[in-house]
Scaffold this motif. Structure first.
Motif, PDB file in Angstrom:
ATOM      1  N   SER A   1       0.870  -1.172   0.000  1.00 27.38           N
ATOM      2  CA  SER A   1       0.000   0.000   0.000  1.00 27.38           C
ATOM      3  C   SER A   1       0.909   1.224   0.000  1.00 27.38           C
ATOM      4  O   SER A   1       1.696   1.415   0.929  1.00 27.38           O
ATOM      5  CB  SER A   1      -0.896  -0.013   1.247  1.00 27.38           C
TER       6      SER A   1
ATOM      7  N   VAL B   1      -2.095  -3.019  10.053  1.00 30.35           N
ATOM      8  CA  VAL B   1      -3.267  -2.291   9.570  1.00 30.35           C
ATOM      9  C   VAL B   1      -4.448  -2.680  10.448  1.00 30.35           C
ATOM     10  O   VAL B   1      -4.746  -3.869  10.609  1.00 30.35           O
ATOM     11  CB  VAL B   1      -3.577  -2.626   8.098  1.00 30.35           C
TER      12      VAL B   1
ATOM     13  N   SER C   1      -5.028   0.559   2.485  1.00 24.08           N
ATOM     14  CA  SER C   1      -4.175  -0.404   3.185  1.00 24.08           C
ATOM     15  C   SER C   1      -4.943  -1.619   3.692  1.00 24.08           C
ATOM     16  O   SER C   1      -4.422  -2.748   3.678  1.00 24.08           O
ATOM     17  CB  SER C   1      -3.439   0.273   4.342  1.00 24.08           C
TER      18      SER C   1
ATOM     19  N   VAL D   1       3.303  -1.557   3.995  1.00 22.90           N
ATOM     20  CA  VAL D   1       2.615  -0.268   3.881  1.00 22.90           C
ATOM     21  C   VAL D   1       3.647   0.847   3.957  1.00 22.90           C
ATOM     22  O   VAL D   1       4.434   0.908   4.908  1.00 22.90           O
ATOM     23  CB  VAL D   1       1.573  -0.073   5.005  1.00 22.90           C
TER      24      VAL D   1
ATOM     25  N   ARG E   1       3.490   4.976   3.623  1.00 18.38           N
ATOM     26  CA  ARG E   1       2.635   6.152   3.467  1.00 18.38           C
ATOM     27  C   ARG E   1       3.379   7.402   3.928  1.00 18.38           C
ATOM     28  O   ARG E   1       4.219   7.346   4.826  1.00 18.38           O
ATOM     29  CB  ARG E   1       1.356   5.986   4.279  1.00 18.38           C
TER      30      ARG E   1
END
Length: 226
Positions: A54, A76, A134, A150, A152
């Motif tokens: 993600s 997550v 995610s 992930v 971000r």
């Protein structure tokens, strides 16, 4: 590295950044969860996908994290369920990215726009940031037996409000809906200052995201782990 990494994003601009890394196929869903599920499953069925990531910008939840902060998601949190990201991949991301933070990412089916909403979500989940992709990546990775990660970068921090024009200014393919933004401003011109602040925060986050791919190399940090 045989096969490659599939990067799931909300914005077309995020997908373009991800695909600058070798062995990465990226897709953008425009914030549509059903579309994202369909796109990921189609890519997996096509073969050659060895890991999911993600990738993109996110809304900040933990107080004190400014726009541009890189967050490596260790897990997550979605509807009371916690999906743990691949440890080796996450460690590689964290070690490769200067001044990165690591922590949980919260799932959201809509943009978390108000500081009070962000605070509530932070208090409930302890997550550093929230996004709309995610949890889909985590769930499908578990379903198909694939590792996931992930990565971000925070755009709007926990204290920042997002105006309607920023929330609704996206087309289904993940490209900006300029006409929609202008229409929203026409009916609610008072949101312009908040919109300009949101645009500046997004630029900082996208600049940070662009720097990430340069540090990580092929496969966004996954290439030599398997």
């Amino acid at each position: 590295m045989r096969g490659g990494v599939l990067a799931a994003t909300g914005l077309r601009a995020e997908a373009r950044v991800a695909q600058r890394s070798g062995y990465v196929k990226a897709l953008a869903c425009g914030g549509n969860e059903k579309r994202l599920v369909s796109l990921i499953e189609e890519a997996i069925r096509g073969g050659g996908i060895r890991g999911l990531i993600s990738f993109g910008i996110a809304g900040g939840l933990r107080p004190g994290l400014p726009s541009g902060t890189i967050v490596v998601g260790t897990s997550v949190v979605a509807n009371g369920t916690s999906y743990v990201a691949d440890e080796r991949w996450s460690d590689r991301l964290f070690e490769s990215l200067p001044r990165a933070e690591s922590g949980a990412i919260a799932a959201s089916n809509a943009v978390v726009a108000r500081p009070a909403e962000k605070q509530d979500l932070y208090m409930t989940t302890g997550a550093f940031a929230a996004d709309m992709e995610s949890h889909v990546v985590a769930h499908l990775a578990e379903q198909y037996g694939l590792p996931f990660a992930v990565l971000r970068v925070i755009a709007d921090p926990a204290s920042q409000k997002l105006p309607p024009a920023a929330i609704n200014g996206l087309k289904p393919d993940g490209t900006p809906d300029i006409a929609g933004v202008l229409k929203s401003l026409l009916y609610h011109p008072g949101q312009l200052p908040d919109l300009l602040r949101a645009a500046a925060a997004t630029r900082r986050a996208m600049q940070g995201l662009f720097r990430c791919h340069r540090f990580l190399g092929p496969g966004l940090g996954f290439a030599d782990l398997r």
